[in-house]
Design a protein around this motif. Sequence first.
Motif, PDB file in Angstrom:
ATOM      1  N   GLN A   1       0.886  -1.306  -0.064  1.00  0.00           N
ATOM      2  CA  GLN A   1      -0.405  -0.349   0.083  1.00  0.00           C
ATOM      3  C   GLN A   1       1.210   1.175  -0.078  1.00  0.00           C
ATOM      4  O   GLN A   1       1.747   1.436   0.027  1.00  0.00           O
ATOM      5  N   ILE A   2       0.826   1.998  -1.046  1.00  0.00           N
ATOM      6  CA  ILE A   2       1.484   3.107  -1.050  1.00  0.00           C
ATOM      7  C   ILE A   2       0.915   4.398  -0.335  1.00  0.00           C
ATOM      8  O   ILE A   2      -0.512   4.654  -0.967  1.00  0.00           O
ATOM      9  N   GLN A   3       1.750   4.935   0.357  1.00  0.00           N
ATOM     10  CA  GLN A   3       0.115   6.447   0.634  1.00  0.00           C
ATOM     11  C   GLN A   3       1.345   7.990   0.049  1.00  0.00           C
ATOM     12  O   GLN A   3       2.358   7.656   0.371  1.00  0.00           O
ATOM     13  N   THR A  91      -4.117  27.850 -11.725  1.00  0.00           N
ATOM     14  CA  THR A  91      -4.843  27.022 -10.794  1.00  0.00           C
ATOM     15  C   THR A  91      -5.898  26.098 -10.280  1.00  0.00           C
ATOM     16  O   THR A  91      -5.910  25.815 -11.843  1.00  0.00           O
ATOM     17  N   ALA A  92      -5.219  25.392  -9.911  1.00  0.00           N
ATOM     18  CA  ALA A  92      -5.853  23.999 -10.072  1.00  0.00           C
ATOM     19  C   ALA A  92      -6.058  23.257  -8.961  1.00  0.00           C
ATOM     20  O   ALA A  92      -5.059  23.873  -7.651  1.00  0.00           O
ATOM     21  N   VAL A  93      -6.331  22.729  -8.861  1.00  0.00           N
ATOM     22  CA  VAL A  93      -5.805  21.212  -7.265  1.00  0.00           C
ATOM     23  C   VAL A  93      -4.944  20.482  -7.998  1.00  0.00           C
ATOM     24  O   VAL A  93      -5.073  19.940  -8.746  1.00  0.00           O
ATOM     25  N   TYR A  94      -4.203  19.945  -7.225  1.00  0.00           N
ATOM     26  CA  TYR A  94      -2.462  19.407  -8.337  1.00  0.00           C
ATOM     27  C   TYR A  94      -2.486  17.724  -6.455  1.00  0.00           C
ATOM     28  O   TYR A  94      -2.337  18.209  -5.792  1.00  0.00           O
ATOM     29  N   TYR A  95      -2.385  17.339  -7.755  1.00  0.00           N
ATOM     30  CA  TYR A  95      -2.303  15.428  -7.345  1.00  0.00           C
ATOM     31  C   TYR A  95      -1.475  14.750  -7.169  1.00  0.00           C
ATOM     32  O   TYR A  95      -0.410  15.509  -8.425  1.00  0.00           O
ATOM     33  N   CYS A  96      -0.924  13.852  -6.496  1.00  0.00           N
ATOM     34  CA  CYS A  96       0.744  13.133  -6.379  1.00  0.00           C
ATOM     35  C   CYS A  96      -0.199  11.619  -7.135  1.00  0.00           C
ATOM     36  O   CYS A  96      -1.708  11.277  -6.157  1.00  0.00           O
ATOM     37  N   ALA A  97       0.880  10.866  -7.679  1.00  0.00           N
ATOM     38  CA  ALA A  97      -0.373   9.736  -7.976  1.00  0.00           C
ATOM     39  C   ALA A  97       1.050   8.619  -8.508  1.00  0.00           C
ATOM     40  O   ALA A  97       2.290   9.342  -8.670  1.00  0.00           O
ATOM     41  N   ALA A  98       0.722   7.551  -7.957  1.00  0.00           N
ATOM     42  CA  ALA A  98       1.682   6.360  -8.046  1.00  0.00           C
ATOM     43  C   ALA A  98       0.610   5.456  -9.244  1.00  0.00           C
ATOM     44  O   ALA A  98      -0.478   4.885  -8.884  1.00  0.00           O
ATOM     45  N   ARG A  99       1.725   4.577  -9.517  1.00  0.00           N
ATOM     46  CA  ARG A  99       0.973   2.969 -10.113  1.00  0.00           C
ATOM     47  C   ARG A  99       2.429   2.411 -10.390  1.00  0.00           C
ATOM     48  O   ARG A  99       3.471   2.979 -10.336  1.00  0.00           O
ATOM     49  N   LEU A 100       2.180   1.131 -10.353  1.00  0.00           N
ATOM     50  CA  LEU A 100       3.505  -0.161 -10.961  1.00  0.00           C
ATOM     51  C   LEU A 100       4.274   0.377 -12.142  1.00  0.00           C
ATOM     52  O   LEU A 100       3.029   0.606 -12.852  1.00  0.00           O
ATOM     53  N   ASP A 101       5.331   0.113 -12.080  1.00  0.00           N
ATOM     54  CA  ASP A 101       5.457   0.442 -13.103  1.00  0.00           C
ATOM     55  C   ASP A 101       5.284  -0.476 -14.787  1.00  0.00           C
ATOM     56  O   ASP A 101       5.120   0.462 -15.530  1.00  0.00           O
ATOM     57  N   THR A 102       4.490  -1.672 -14.035  1.00  0.00           N
ATOM     58  CA  THR A 102       3.825  -2.138 -15.277  1.00  0.00           C
ATOM     59  C   THR A 102       2.440  -2.493 -15.756  1.00  0.00           C
ATOM     60  O   THR A 102       1.913  -3.040 -16.685  1.00  0.00           O
ATOM     61  N   GLN A 105      -2.708   1.827 -15.070  1.00  0.00           N
ATOM     62  CA  GLN A 105      -3.689   2.667 -14.332  1.00  0.00           C
ATOM     63  C   GLN A 105      -3.287   3.572 -13.010  1.00  0.00           C
ATOM     64  O   GLN A 105      -2.309   2.901 -12.069  1.00  0.00           O
ATOM     65  N   TRP A 106      -3.048   4.374 -12.935  1.00  0.00           N
ATOM     66  CA  TRP A 106      -2.845   5.540 -11.752  1.00  0.00           C
ATOM     67  C   TRP A 106      -3.875   4.809 -10.537  1.00  0.00           C
ATOM     68  O   TRP A 106      -4.563   5.218 -10.156  1.00  0.00           O
ATOM     69  N   THR A 107      -2.841   4.299  -9.445  1.00  0.00           N
ATOM     70  CA  THR A 107      -3.790   3.403  -7.963  1.00  0.00           C
ATOM     71  C   THR A 107      -3.746   3.885  -7.023  1.00  0.00           C
ATOM     72  O   THR A 107      -5.026   4.025  -6.260  1.00  0.00           O
ATOM     73  N   TYR A 108      -2.406   4.732  -7.008  1.00  0.00           N
ATOM     74  CA  TYR A 108      -2.693   5.645  -6.049  1.00  0.00           C
ATOM     75  C   TYR A 108      -2.357   6.797  -5.712  1.00  0.00           C
ATOM     76  O   TYR A 108      -1.820   7.735  -7.058  1.00  0.00           O
TER      77      TYR A 108
END
Length: 119
Positions: A1-3, A91-102, A105-108
């Motif tokens: 689980q990535i936070q 101007t926007a809400v900026y999000y950080c995201a993570a996904r497995l390299d393989t 889909q951006w999962t976290y």
Amino acid sequence: QIQLVESGGGLVQPGGSLRLSCAVSGPSLSMYRLAWFRQAPGKERMFLAGIRWSDGRTYNQRSVKGRFTISRDNAKNTVSLQMNSLKPEDTAVYYCAARLDTISQWTYWGQGTQVTVSS
């Protein structure tokens, strides 16, 4: 689980700079890609820039290339987005995201941080 926890947003004048940070925690980070997205009111979420944790290779959305730079700090487990020459349309809400390299889909996702560019 990535936070993921973003910070660094705020109000900045046009032409100014801002640096966003994303604290990353979880196992096997070398297997992941991290990225920054943004979502303006009434618009779809848009990819800005990504980085592969294992080797630091970066890739950018063409519209922000040259103004926005993504980087990572392995020692601090953070991913940053340096934003220069900011415009009101940034101007926007900026999000950080993570996904497995393989996978594609951006999962976290982080909770987002508001950036407002205004005089």
